[in-house]
Scaffold this active site. Structure first.
Site, PDB file in Angstrom:
ATOM      1  N   ASN A   1       0.849  -1.187   0.000  1.00  0.00           N
ATOM      2  CA  ASN A   1       0.000   0.000   0.000  1.00  0.00           C
ATOM      3  C   ASN A   1       0.889   1.243   0.000  1.00  0.00           C
ATOM      4  OD1 ASN A   1      -1.929   1.960   0.443  1.00  0.00           O
ATOM      5  ND2 ASN A   1      -2.591   1.177   2.429  1.00  0.00           N
TER       6      ASN A   1
ATOM      7  N   GLY B   1      -4.917  -4.297  10.594  1.00  0.00           N
ATOM      8  CA  GLY B   1      -5.327  -5.690  10.644  1.00  0.00           C
ATOM      9  C   GLY B   1      -4.145  -6.540  11.088  1.00  0.00           C
TER      10      GLY B   1
ATOM     11  N   SER C   1      -0.092   3.562   3.602  1.00  0.00           N
ATOM     12  CA  SER C   1      -0.498   2.706   4.713  1.00  0.00           C
ATOM     13  C   SER C   1      -0.370   3.440   6.047  1.00  0.00           C
ATOM     14  CB  SER C   1       0.373   1.448   4.739  1.00  0.00           C
ATOM     15  OG  SER C   1       0.062   0.641   5.858  1.00  0.00           O
ATOM     16  N   SER C   2      -1.435   3.423   6.840  1.00  0.00           N
ATOM     17  CA  SER C   2      -1.385   4.001   8.185  1.00  0.00           C
ATOM     18  C   SER C   2      -0.509   3.122   9.065  1.00  0.00           C
ATOM     19  CB  SER C   2      -2.789   4.105   8.787  1.00  0.00           C
ATOM     20  OG  SER C   2      -3.602   4.965   8.047  1.00  0.00           O
TER      21      SER C   2
END
Length: 558
Positions: free
Chosen positions: A220, A456, A223-224
């Site tokens: 990503n 996640g 991405s956080s």
């Protein structure tokens, strides 16, 4: 059994393939796979119509008593709410989501849960008209959408004056960050008030946090790398429930990313924005980065140097946007300068090297001029910074003793300082945002809609302490989900004397005990870290002794 429509497991990204049983031979089934829409080089299924032999002993079928059955007469665009599927098992869920994805329908319900499959393209389904439609109409009359979640939360808050929470979870690249922004934009639109400045600051706080808390990973580009709990504050006593402000709490910032990167990844966006900014901006903010490029700094050069555009915006342009947003939330120019100088100091600190002493027991700074530059940017005495990098202080019975650090320990101290600096900067930024966006006026009744944006489960080639914490947090959330969805309802049924069929569900209590128990992983790690002479071998030995018989514990390969 012959002619029955089933699913069979398949390797790779496909996971499950629809097929028709043509023959049964003892404990084996002969099946003909069906064509799969949306195949590509990375996700190829078996040749349609070519007979295959499968058995319930095959990998993927061990937990099934029979081949999992297909749901017949499904719409071409899939089922909108998977609770309506006759067979709700893993193959059926994945197949339905595949149908929805191929029909460019990113959202699917499972009861109150809205599942979003990232379409990796921007769709024209976020208009003002649709925002209003999900507020005014019953959700079953419309396509599944994230707006239905935000609309439900808002309507419940308005009708019952009870605080609401929305949990957004998924693996990296699933679209959590975008989903939170979609939800916040919807809630800001329906709860808008006469003070547009409040709405603007609340909505702009998200991209600002992305600059400092997001990074490019192998999965990503944005991405956080931290968890975020945002509380939107509403005036429920107003004629129309109005958005008055917001507060944000953060946790699990991935500090290791500041000093170590995997191939193909980047550190936090702000570092690239700062270095790639125009030289005039670098001079204006006193960063001492004029003429420097990303490849000049070891903390960022070990990763991806080619990517300079994130989500369509070049790093150099994003720097100007970040600066303007800092001003929008009320950060003074002098504080912006201090912020950028501190970020620059981290980059220069990563270049610090150390010369070992003759006996290898101590070390000295290899380039004093570099340390002077870092100290100048941080506005601290150079000698104190040098001392902090090459010694550590031990306190015994009220007496402080300076212990010399060898070369390796000095490098560790340098990296620890860089991580601590960035963590403090991030804390300060969140505090500044909260000061700007928090509710300013008194209200009769405040209502809260909270949005939890969490990583996640993560499993990389190299997994660090951050991954342990992230996965542990997800295990706790999984436990809460299990309790809310299964345990609590079953207890309620029993208390009310309702007849029901017992449902088997996975319980992760043994996993949590392994991590947070009295002799769990965290407790043993703390003990080994404070023990003189504590080491990896002692840590793993204690864990093996305490949890060797736990089925969740796996001994590492020698």
């Amino acid at each position: 059994m012959e002619g029955t429509k089933v699913f069979i497991p398949w390797k790779g990204e496909i996971a499950w393939v629809p097929a028709t049983v043509t023959d049964v031979q003892d404990d084996k089934f002969i099946v003909q796979p069906e064509a799969i829409e949306g195949e590509n080089e990375e996700a190829m299924g078996p040749t349609p119509g070519e007979p295959l032999e499968v058995s319930l002993k095959d990998e993927g079928l061990e937990e099934f008593d029979a081949l999992p059955l297909q749901n017949m007469d499904q719409p071409d665009e899939g089922c909108l709410d998977m609770c309506h599927l006759n067979y709700l098992h893993e193959p059926a869920i994945l197949y339905n989501l595949r149908l929805r994805f191929n029909a460019v329908k990113p959202y699917t319900y499972t009861g109150d849960i809205c599942i979003a499959v990232n379409p990796y393209q921007w769709l024209d389904i976020y208009t003002e008209e649709l925002q209003n439609a999900y507020m005014d109409q019953h959700r079953d009359d419309l396509e599944p959408h994230a707006f239905s979640v935000s609309a439900t939360a808002y309507n419940q808050l308005r009708a019952h004056a009870r605080d609401q929470s929305i949990l957004v979870s998924g693996e990296s690249g699933a679209g959590k960050t975008e989903t939170v922004k979609i939800l916040m934009n919807h809630l800001a639109a329906v709860g808008g008030n006469n003070d547009d400045g409040v709405i603007k600051r609340v909505l702009n706080s998200n991209p600002l946090l992305e600059s400092f808390g997001n990074a490019k990973t192998v999965r990503n580009d944005n991405s956080s790398r931290f968890g975020k709990f945002t509380q939107l504050q509403f005036d429920t006593g107003a004629p129309v429930t109005e958005l008055m402000g917001s507060r944000c709490e953060h946790y699990l910032l991935e500090k290791t990313r500041v000093v170590a990167l995997s191939p193909g990844e980047r550190s936090y966006h702000i570092f690239y924005q700062l270095v790639r900014a125009a030289d005039t901006s670098k001079m204006e903010w006193g960063t001492e980065l004029v003429g420097k490029s990303v490849g000049d700094f070891s903390y960022v050069s070990q990763g991806d140097l080619d990517t300079s555009v994130i989500e369509g915006t070049p790093d150099s342009e994003k720097f100007s946007i970040t600066t303007d947003t800092l001003k929008l939330i009320g950060v003074e120019d002098v504080d912006i300068m201090s912020l950028y100088k501190a970020l620059s100091s981290i980059l220069f600190l990563g270049l610090a090297k150390f010369n070992p002493s003759a006996d290898g027991e101590s070390s000295s700074v290899a380039d004093p001029a570099l340390i002077e530059k870092v100290a100048r940017l941080l506005e601290v005495p150079p000698d104190q910074l040098t001392l902090g990098l090459t010694t550590r202080t031990m306190r015994t019975r009220g007496e402080a003793i300076a212990v010399q650090l060898n070369e390796g320990q000095a490098v560790d101290a340098r990296d620890a300082l860089a991580k601590a600096l960035y963590a403090r900067l991030f804390d300060w930024l969140v505090s500044a945002i909260n000061t700007s966006t928090s509710r300013k006026r008194d209200v009769v009744k405040e209502g809260i809609i909270s949005l939890l944006d969490i990583f996640g489960f993560e499993c990389f080639v190299t997994n660090r302490f951050e991954q342990l914490c992230i996965n542990f947090a997800n295990e706790k959330l999984q436990q809460k989900f299990t309790q809310d969805v299964f345990k609590t309802v079953q207890i309620e049924y029993e208390e009310e004397g309702i007849t029901w069929d017992h449902i088997e569900f996975p319980d992760n209590a043994d996993m949590l005990e392994l991590v947070e128990g009295k002799k769990g992983l965290i407790a043993v790690l703390n003990e080994e870290c404070i023990r003189p002479g504590g080491d990896d071998e002692g840590f793993t030995s204690k864990l093996s002794k305490a949890h060797g018989d736990n089925k969740r514990s796996v001994e590492p390969s020698p």
